[in-house]
Design an enzyme around this catalytic site. Sequence first.
Site, PDB file in Angstrom:
ATOM      1  N   ASP A 196     -25.468  -8.522   4.710  1.00  0.00           N
ATOM      2  CA  ASP A 196     -24.873  -9.846   4.760  1.00  0.00           C
ATOM      3  C   ASP A 196     -23.699  -9.854   3.776  1.00  0.00           C
ATOM      4  OD1 ASP A 196     -24.785 -12.641   5.512  1.00  0.00           O
ATOM      5  OD2 ASP A 196     -25.546 -13.064   3.505  1.00  0.00           O
ATOM      6  N   ASP A 226     -21.645 -13.218   2.469  1.00  0.00           N
ATOM      7  CA  ASP A 226     -21.687 -14.335   1.522  1.00  0.00           C
ATOM      8  C   ASP A 226     -22.996 -14.309   0.745  1.00  0.00           C
ATOM      9  OD1 ASP A 226     -19.208 -15.757   2.116  1.00  0.00           O
ATOM     10  OD2 ASP A 226     -20.099 -16.173   4.058  1.00  0.00           O
ATOM     11  N   ASP A 239     -29.454 -12.366   1.280  1.00  0.00           N
ATOM     12  CA  ASP A 239     -29.825 -13.292   0.209  1.00  0.00           C
ATOM     13  C   ASP A 239     -30.549 -14.521   0.732  1.00  0.00           C
ATOM     14  OD1 ASP A 239     -27.340 -14.276   1.419  1.00  0.00           O
ATOM     15  OD2 ASP A 239     -27.341 -15.760  -0.191  1.00  0.00           O
TER      16      ASP A 239
END
Length: 342
Positions: free
Chosen positions: A26, A28, A225
Amino acid sequence: MSRSVRTRPEGSGQALSEAYDTALLDLDGVVYAGGNAIAHAVDSLASARAGGMRLAYVTNNALRTPDAVAGHLTELGIPAGAQDVITSAQAVARLIGEQVPAGSRVLVIGGEGLRVALRERGLVPVESADDDPAAVVQGFGGPDLPWGRFAEASYAVARGVPWFASNTDLTIPSGRGIAPGNGAAVEVVRIATGAEPQVAGKPLPPMHRETILRTGAERPLVVGDRLDTDIEGAFNGEVDSLLVLTGVTDGPQLLAAPPQHRPTYVDGDLRGLLAGQPEVSVEGDAFRCGGWTAAAGAERLELSGEGEALDGLRALCAAAWTAAGDGACELDAGKALARLGL
């Protein structure tokens, strides 16, 4: 990865960059935040790549094109090409292309990333509900997306035009904090029409399929995250995952995770790719990792010992997830997490 209920983070005797052939990263909250590289990301990814691990950047953000994302990564010191980037725009464009004829018009509510992905599939982006679209697609359009674009989507959807969404993340991390994501914009159209879109992005199967088709990964590791997109997406794809604590997820959320949100591994940041992962052992009703021992009491999670905070968190995860079984842990974890500074 087994679909059985996970009750503790797993250990690995090998560095994760050696145990898996491809990292599905991922962006961001993992690689960068607010456009700036997260601490240790650049060096960690360089070392993983040098060791033979393929790096693929997988994002639910449909705003930017793969070329633009790759250019940004390269500017940050992370060499990447467009072929290394997989976006939810690409996944939703494939989904639309499987349901409407080639050359069909598609009403776009979002940014250039959606338009490029649609053209790649032989579809024609249009701007108005009056352009006779065969589908409506909605993706993150950034903070400057005009309110009138939601009206265009609503007009078309209310007429029965099939509606697609790149993703439904309610929030997106930024350099200033947490901002509304595409999911919040999708809610606007849902409220106006009462309709439900077909969704392509993480954690749903179309996005995982897109990453595997584009990378050819045989032993992928999802790195993210967010529990409800990255980790659940790995669960749905039946592959392993690494949660890093540089973005949205905090300690209380991790401890309360239901089975589909429990990562295989937990680490502080992307340095976790370069090391093995410690085992969590069972000692009676308690769980030990490093210098810490955790157990589930009658009303709260209990922690004793000292050492690396992450080891304590891993032990707490084992106690919480075991106590919760196939639900979410409701025991008070405040004091235990305070000891770890989390």
